[in-house]
Structure formats: structure tokens, C-alpha cells
Motif scaffolding. Structure first.
Motif: not given
Lengths: 168, 294
Positions: A143, A145-146, A148-149, A152-153, B4, B13-14, B17-20, B31
């Protein structure tokens, strides 16, 4: 799609494949072999290329499977080669590269090796290869969002590694 | 102010702890951390340059891909062209044969009967071969209403089909124009002149030959050596190439072991590769002798 399209894809993206293999921890003569393997598959599956998806995400999907198969083979043979945990040997760099570029490349591979691989590949694709996060999501089948995350990390780790180097 | 997400939904998907993240007003936004600054981007550009292959490396890669495609050519042909070839040989071939026999028999019968029954003094010229089909159809009313596909494939449709499959399986990089559009035999366009070979190409290919031999793949080694002979006939590593060929032949063709071994020994009596050639070819000769004794 014709063989001319294959030629164009090779000309435009061979360097991309080569760099991504290096970023995924493939070393030495294996880079040649796997680049060859990727393009043989590309040649065979040229008809599957979806122009809307873009060439790079499609290529990266193929490349990733090739690397996974390669690692499986290495594990079966009992090789201890651990991707992303070894420095790039000097022979991997072209002699024409400047010392500065070689140092930067070695440092980057060390930084990438310190990250979880899923973060490293998002970082490489977005920051170095200029893919959009959406394209990366499509290439990795995750996804957005994943993606993006992970980006970021990975950025945070990248910054920390550079700061550490400056301090040292 | 953000918080969070703590979702336990496995489809979210979050969840890990990842993602939005969600702002205080409830809106969700990504973010992605701060963008890289100029210095960081400059560093990445340098690293990218350091990781990129140069022109010679790309040429070498291109050559190795070409070799791999040439090598995988027969396999692809076997997997993709076999159905076409099988269909052509089984259906078309048999169909054409039966059609030819039928047409020939019927035509001969027709002209024989006609010459006997309708011999009214008019010149009785034999029909040309390509008209015999029409003659047959004229004699057999059923065939006029029959489905054309039931008559079997016509030669005019099978020739482009053959040409198309042949062109599809032609070389990988050369432009291939099928004859389907033209309806005649395939003519491959002349390939553009190849750039002069670089010494590093020879080194690279000889290294690949050695790796192929180490992996007990003499066929690949011979393909690579043939490519070397064709592209770099006067290289600097002729002795290494001869040794590689001798070993590959000894590994793959038992009938040529003795001749190959002798030839290499005569040509390069002081070669540093002689021990390796002796080891491989000698072992093969011993195997042959032991099987003959048995």
C-alpha cells in the motif's frame, strides 16, 4: 512491442538495474549475471509491459524476484553471503569514477546495509531513482501508506548515519 | 498535534505503526519525514554516480545479454514455436498432402473422362495446375456449399504463417519484419555494423568461459568461444581460448577427446594451461578406456 523496444529499454534502464542490484546487496560478478538474467526475462515478457504502470516499476518487480531466487540459491549452497551487509569491493566501481563518488557510494551502501531491506529499497527507488511513492508501491506490491512510512523511517536512518559520519 | 494510529485491523496498512497519522481535527495525512536537503541530495547524486556502470560496462552487459538470448533462443523456440511447427506439420502438412492427392486424382479422372466422353473435335488443352481446384469444385457440387475451413488450410495462408513463426524466432536484436504483410519469404534486414571489439570484451568473455567450465557447462563455454572467434578472431587470449575449447570439448564430446588433447598439446606444448587440459582430457580418456575394457 518489438525488439527495438527492447533495445530502448536496455539503453535507458540497464544502469538502473545495475544500481538497484548493488543497492540490494548483490556483489561482484553476480551483478553481471543477474543483470543479464533480468533482461533475458524482460525480453521474454516484453508483451506483459503495461505502459500505464511505467517501465521502472515493472523492471524492479522482475529484478526483485530474480534477486530473491538468487538468494535462495545461495542459501541452498550454504553460502554465507548476506545481502546488504558487505561493503562494495573496490572492483565493483568503475575506474573512471572520482574518488569522491566512490567514497559516497561505499558510504551509501553501508547506510543501506544498516537499514531493514524494505526501507532501503523504498529509499533507493524514491530518493536515488526518482520514482514516485505510488510507483514504488506498485513495484513492491505494498500500500502507498506503507511505502510512505518506510520512506520516512529510511530518511531518518539516512540522516542519522550521515550525522554520525560527520561526528566521527 | 498528531497521534499515531493503534489499529489492530489486519487490513490496515498502518497497523504496524507505519504510514498515516491523524491530526487533532481527525484528518489523515501521510508523514514522510522531511525532504532531503541540498547537501544530502548532493551526496546521493555522488553516490549514484559511483554506483552507476560506465559505458564499457554497459557494452559488456549488452554483449552478455545477447549471448544469453542467443543461448536461450532454441529453448524459446522449443517452447513457443513447437506448437506452431507441430500444427503446421501435422494439420497443414497432412491436409495439403490429402488435398493434393484428392485434387490430382479427381483432376486426372475428370480430364480422362472428359477426353473420352466430350471429344467433339475441339482442342482439348489440359488445364493449368492452379485451375484444377476449381475444376474439382465444379465437378462436385457439395464442395461449393461446404465451409471453406473444412477444406483444410490453403497454401496461401500457411506460407505467411510459417514466415511469421520463423520471424518471431529470429535473432533478438535484429529487426524482424514478418513476411505476413508481404506474403513472401522472410528476408532479414542487414544488421548495422558492429562496433570494434574492446580488449575488455575478450577478457570478460574468457572469464565467462572459465566460469561456465567451472560450473560444468561446456555447451555454454563453446557458445561463448564461438562468439569470441567470430567477434575477436585475433585476440590476445588465444591460448586461454584454445585451452577453454579443449576442456569444453573433452567434457562434452567423448569421441573427440584424444584428437583435441593431442592438438592442444602440439600447439601449446609449454602452456600454463596444459596441466588443466591434461587433467580433464586425461580423465575422460581413462573413463573411455575403462568402459572399453568392461
Amino acid at each position: 512491442l518489438s525488439s527495438n523496444d527492447f533495445d530502448q529499454i536496455f539503453e535507458a534502464h540497464a544502469a538502473f538495474v545495475w544500481r538497484c542490484l548493488g543497492a540490494l546487496g548483490v556483489r561482484g560478478p553476480d551483478v553481471d549475471d543477474l543483470t543479464q538474467e533480468v533482461f533475458v526475462i524482460v525480453h521474454r515478457r516484453l508483451a506483459d509491459l503495461d505502459s500505464e504502470q511505467g517501465v521502472k516499476p515493472w523492471l524492479y518487480g522482475i529484478l526483485r524476484r530474480v534477486v530473491l531466487n538468487h538468494r535462495r540459491t545461495l542459501r541452498r549452497r550454504g553460502s554465507r553471503q548476506s545481502p546488504l551487509l558487505e561493503d562494495v569491493p573496490a572492483s565493483q566501481f568503475d575506474q573512471h569514477d572520482t574518488l569522491e563518488a566512490q567514497e559516497a557510494a561505499q558510504l551509501l551502501t553501508r547506510v543501506l546495509a544498516s537499514m531493514p531491506e524494505e526501507q532501503a529499497e523504498v529509499f533507493v527507488l524514491v530518493e536515488m531513482e526518482q520514482l514516485s511513492v505510488g510507483e514504488v508501491g506498485a513495484a513492491l506490491e505494498i500500500p502507498v501508506n506503507t511505502a510512505h512510512s518506510r520512506l520516512r523511517l529510511a530518511r531518518a536512518r539516512f540522516r542519522a548515519a550521515l550525522a554520525e559520519r560527520e561526528l566521527s | 498535534v498528531t497521534r499515531r494510529t493503534g489499529s489492530l485491523d489486519p487490513n490496515d496498512p498502518t497497523r504496524d505503526g507505519e504510514g498515516a497519522e491523524h491530526s487533532a481535527d481527525g484528518a489523515t495525512h501521510h508523514v514522510v519525514g522531511h525532504e532531503l536537503d541540498t547537501a544530502e541530495r548532493h551526496f546521493l547524486n555522488r553516490a549514484k554516480a559511483g554506483l552507476s556502470p560506465n559505458g564499457a560496462t554497459l557494452q559488456r552487459l549488452r554483449a552478455s545479454v545477447e549471448v544469453a538470448l542467443e543461448r536461450s533462443g532454441p529453448t524459446e523456440q522449443a517452447s513457443t514455436a513447437r506448437p506452431t511447427a507441430a500444427r503446421l506439420t501435422s494439420t497443414t502438412g497432412i491436409g495439403l498432402f490429402l488435398l493434393g492427392v484428392t485434387v490430382g486424382t479427381m483432376g486426372g479422372f475428370y480430364w480422362g473422362v472428359r477426353s473420352q466422353v466430350t471429344n467433339d473435335g475441339a482442342p482439348n488443352t489440359p488445364a493449368p495446375a492452379h485451375d484444377s481446384n476449381k475444376q474439382t469444385e465444379a465437378r462436385t457440387p457439395l464442395s461449393e456449399n461446404a465451409d471453406p475451413s473444412a477444406r483444410g488450410p490453403q497454401p496461401t495462408t500457411t506460407i505467411p504463417e510459417v514466415a511469421k513463426s520463423k520471424a518471431r524466432n529470429e535473432g533478438s536484436f535484429a529487426a524482424t519484419k514478418t513476411a505476413a504483410d508481404k506474403g513472401r519469404s522472410v528476408e532479414r534486414e542487414p544488421a548495422p555494423p558492429a562496433p570494434p571489439a574492446h580488449p575488455s570484451d575478450e577478457i570478460f568473455l574468457v572469464q565467462r568461459v572459465q566460469r561456465a567450465l567451472a560450473q560444468h557447462d561446456p555447451k555454454l563455454a563453446l557458445v561463448l568461444l564461438d562468439k569470441l572467434d567470430a567477434e575477436i578472431p585475433r585476440g590476445r587470449l588465444l591460448e586461454e581460448r584454445a585451452a577453454g575449447r579443449a576442456i569444453a570439448v573433452c567434457m562434452s564430446d567423448p569421441s573427440r577427446v584424444a584428437a583435441t588433447h593431442t592438438r592442444f598439446t602440439l600447439l601449446y606444448p609449454n602452456s600454463v594451461h596444459l596441466a588443466r587440459v591434461n587433467a580433464t582430457c586425461g580423465t575422460q580418456q581413462q573413463k573411455q578406456q575403462s568402459t572399453q575394457h568392461e
